[in-house]
Design a protein around this motif. Structure first.
Motif, mmCIF file in Angstrom:
data_model
loop_
_atom_site.group_PDB
_atom_site.id
_atom_site.type_symbol
_atom_site.label_atom_id
_atom_site.label_comp_id
_atom_site.label_asym_id
_atom_site.label_seq_id
_atom_site.Cartn_x
_atom_site.Cartn_y
_atom_site.Cartn_z
ATOM 1 N N UNK A 189 15.647 10.616 -22.902
ATOM 2 C CA UNK A 189 14.773 11.081 -21.833
ATOM 3 C C UNK A 189 14.860 10.214 -20.589
ATOM 4 N N UNK A 190 15.195 8.963 -20.760
ATOM 5 C CA UNK A 190 15.360 8.042 -19.644
ATOM 6 C C UNK A 190 16.143 6.848 -20.158
ATOM 7 N N UNK A 191 16.280 5.823 -19.308
ATOM 8 C CA UNK A 191 17.005 4.625 -19.737
ATOM 9 C C UNK A 191 16.223 3.829 -20.778
ATOM 10 N N UNK A 192 14.912 4.122 -20.933
ATOM 11 C CA UNK A 192 14.079 3.292 -21.789
ATOM 12 C C UNK A 192 13.618 3.963 -23.074
ATOM 13 N N UNK A 193 13.790 5.285 -23.207
ATOM 14 C CA UNK A 193 13.313 5.967 -24.414
ATOM 15 C C UNK A 193 14.339 6.970 -24.921
ATOM 16 N N UNK A 194 14.402 7.099 -26.245
ATOM 17 C CA UNK A 194 15.260 8.092 -26.890
ATOM 18 C C UNK A 194 14.552 8.592 -28.140
ATOM 19 N N UNK A 195 14.965 9.769 -28.609
ATOM 20 C CA UNK A 195 14.462 10.321 -29.864
ATOM 21 C C UNK A 195 15.658 10.722 -30.716
ATOM 22 N N UNK A 196 15.663 10.321 -31.978
ATOM 23 C CA UNK A 196 16.690 10.735 -32.929
ATOM 24 C C UNK A 196 16.023 11.587 -34.000
ATOM 25 N N UNK A 197 16.599 12.726 -34.330
ATOM 26 C CA UNK A 197 16.070 13.562 -35.400
ATOM 27 C C UNK A 197 17.070 13.605 -36.538
ATOM 28 N N UNK A 224 13.168 -0.689 -24.090
ATOM 29 C CA UNK A 224 12.623 -1.848 -23.392
ATOM 30 C C UNK A 224 12.027 -2.852 -24.353
ATOM 31 N N UNK A 225 11.275 -2.348 -25.353
ATOM 32 C CA UNK A 225 10.638 -3.215 -26.347
ATOM 33 C C UNK A 225 11.520 -3.460 -27.567
ATOM 34 N N UNK A 226 12.633 -2.719 -27.656
ATOM 35 C CA UNK A 226 13.557 -2.799 -28.792
ATOM 36 C C UNK A 226 12.807 -2.519 -30.105
ATOM 37 N N UNK A 227 12.058 -1.389 -30.106
ATOM 38 C CA UNK A 227 11.302 -0.978 -31.280
ATOM 39 C C UNK A 227 11.580 0.493 -31.571
ATOM 40 N N UNK A 228 11.220 0.928 -32.810
ATOM 41 C CA UNK A 228 11.308 2.336 -33.152
ATOM 42 C C UNK A 228 10.142 2.714 -34.057
ATOM 43 N N UNK A 229 9.757 3.985 -33.988
ATOM 44 C CA UNK A 229 8.660 4.506 -34.799
ATOM 45 C C UNK A 229 9.134 5.729 -35.559
ATOM 46 N N UNK A 230 8.862 5.785 -36.848
ATOM 47 C CA UNK A 230 9.221 6.949 -37.667
ATOM 48 C C UNK A 230 8.069 7.952 -37.657
ATOM 49 N N UNK A 231 8.394 9.206 -37.364
ATOM 50 C CA UNK A 231 7.380 10.263 -37.341
ATOM 51 C C UNK A 231 7.855 11.420 -38.217
ATOM 52 N N UNK A 232 7.374 11.524 -39.457
ATOM 53 C CA UNK A 232 7.737 12.667 -40.313
ATOM 54 C C UNK A 232 7.182 13.959 -39.727
ATOM 55 N N UNK A 292 19.515 1.392 -33.531
ATOM 56 C CA UNK A 292 20.296 0.236 -33.064
ATOM 57 C C UNK A 292 19.935 -1.041 -33.819
ATOM 58 N N UNK A 293 20.901 -1.897 -33.993
ATOM 59 C CA UNK A 293 20.660 -3.176 -34.661
ATOM 60 C C UNK A 293 19.681 -4.025 -33.848
ATOM 61 N N UNK A 294 18.805 -4.728 -34.564
ATOM 62 C CA UNK A 294 17.861 -5.612 -33.891
ATOM 63 C C UNK A 294 16.567 -4.953 -33.468
ATOM 64 N N UNK A 295 16.422 -3.632 -33.689
ATOM 65 C CA UNK A 295 15.186 -2.948 -33.333
ATOM 66 C C UNK A 295 14.161 -3.109 -34.457
ATOM 67 N N UNK A 296 12.905 -3.330 -34.081
ATOM 68 C CA UNK A 296 11.830 -3.561 -35.050
ATOM 69 C C UNK A 296 11.033 -2.280 -35.266
ATOM 70 N N UNK A 297 10.743 -1.999 -36.535
ATOM 71 C CA UNK A 297 9.982 -0.794 -36.859
ATOM 72 C C UNK A 297 8.495 -0.996 -36.562
ATOM 73 N N UNK A 298 7.864 0.012 -35.958
ATOM 74 C CA UNK A 298 6.429 0.024 -35.726
ATOM 75 C C UNK A 298 5.811 1.183 -36.489
#
Length: 249
Positions: A63-71, A84-92, A238-244
């Motif tokens: 969606x921009x340089x700072x956010x993406x969504x993978x399905x 930007x924060x190098x994090x990811x969130x899982x949403x079932x 991506x490697x190094x991203x922390x799960x939230x």
């Protein structure tokens, strides 16, 4: 005859070596939000380019340089990436599973179901798609026009969708990644079922949402579609991203 045999042999060797690469789908969309005013506060309009990749049972939207969504279609899970924060969130896609993710392991399945029912009432959305019978030309595509009505607790959205069957993509995957921000909400699966009434890919969508007395107008236009390989690692965290946890809980 000799030339034909050589060609067939070459193709067979490529296939056996795993060197035959099937093209994936790349779609480039222009997203425009018009200025609006809500509760006395003026909001500026915006424009951005949204890039979507489709590959088998997986999809990605930047969606921009700072956010993406993978399905991931196999896991029926969305992954929201904050670069930007190098994090990811899982949403079932299943709301009960999403609630379990919020509560953590100590929450328990029964408590997650109770929370899902309670949140479902608060986040309930109802969708309806109707074909108008109108045909339009958008860019190089001939399109059928549909009307989507989406009712949510915060307000109603009415959208005119121009869709074409002249683009060869996995429409089901495209609809899921395109509505990723609604994933996990009660009624999301109903929305996807209604979207199946639309034949083909939406190439122009104009939406008018009534939110707290304000009318928010957005426009999404497909600018480009190509069959081409996605960048390496596009469908991986991506490697190094922390799960939230979902919703930060």
């Amino acid at each position: 005859m000799k030339r034909t045999t050589i060609c067939l042999t070459t193709i067979l060797v490529v296939l056996l070596q795993g060197g035959w690469v099937w093209a994936e789908d790349y779609l480039k969309i222009l997203h425009v939000s018009e200025p609006y005013e809500i509760m006395g506060q003026k909001q500026a309009g915006s424009e951005e380019i949204v890039e979507t990749w489709l590959s088998g049972n997986k999809a990605r939207m930047n969606s921009s340089d700072k956010t993406s969504v993978i399905f991931d279609g196999d896991k029926q899970t969305m992954y929201m990436l904050d670069h930007g924060e190098r994090t990811y969130t899982e949403v079932p896609l299943n709301l009960s599973e999403a609630m379990a993710g919020m509560l953590g392991e100590e929450g328990g399945h029964e408590k997650a179901q109770m929370m899902a029912q309670m949140m479902g009432g608060m986040m309930q959305m109802q969708a309806s798609v109707v074909e108008t019978g109108t045909v339009k030309n958008v860019n190089d595509w001939t399109c059928r026009v549909y009307e989507l009505t989406l009712n949510m607790p915060m307000g109603q959205t009415a959208a005119e969708i121009c869709a074409t069957d002249q683009i060869d993509v996995n429409v089901s995957m495209y609809n899921k990644i395109g509505h990723a921000m609604m994933a996990g909400q009660h009624g999301f699966e109903e929305l996807l079922r209604e979207m199946e009434k639309i034949r083909g890919v939406a190439v122009l969508t104009v939406s008018r949402a009534n939110v707290m007395g304000a009318t928010v107008v957005t426009r999404e236009e497909l600018l480009e579609h190509k069959k081409m390989a996605a960048p390496s690692g596009s469908f991986d965290i991506p490697e190094g991203y922390t799960r939230q946890r979902f919703m930060g809980m």
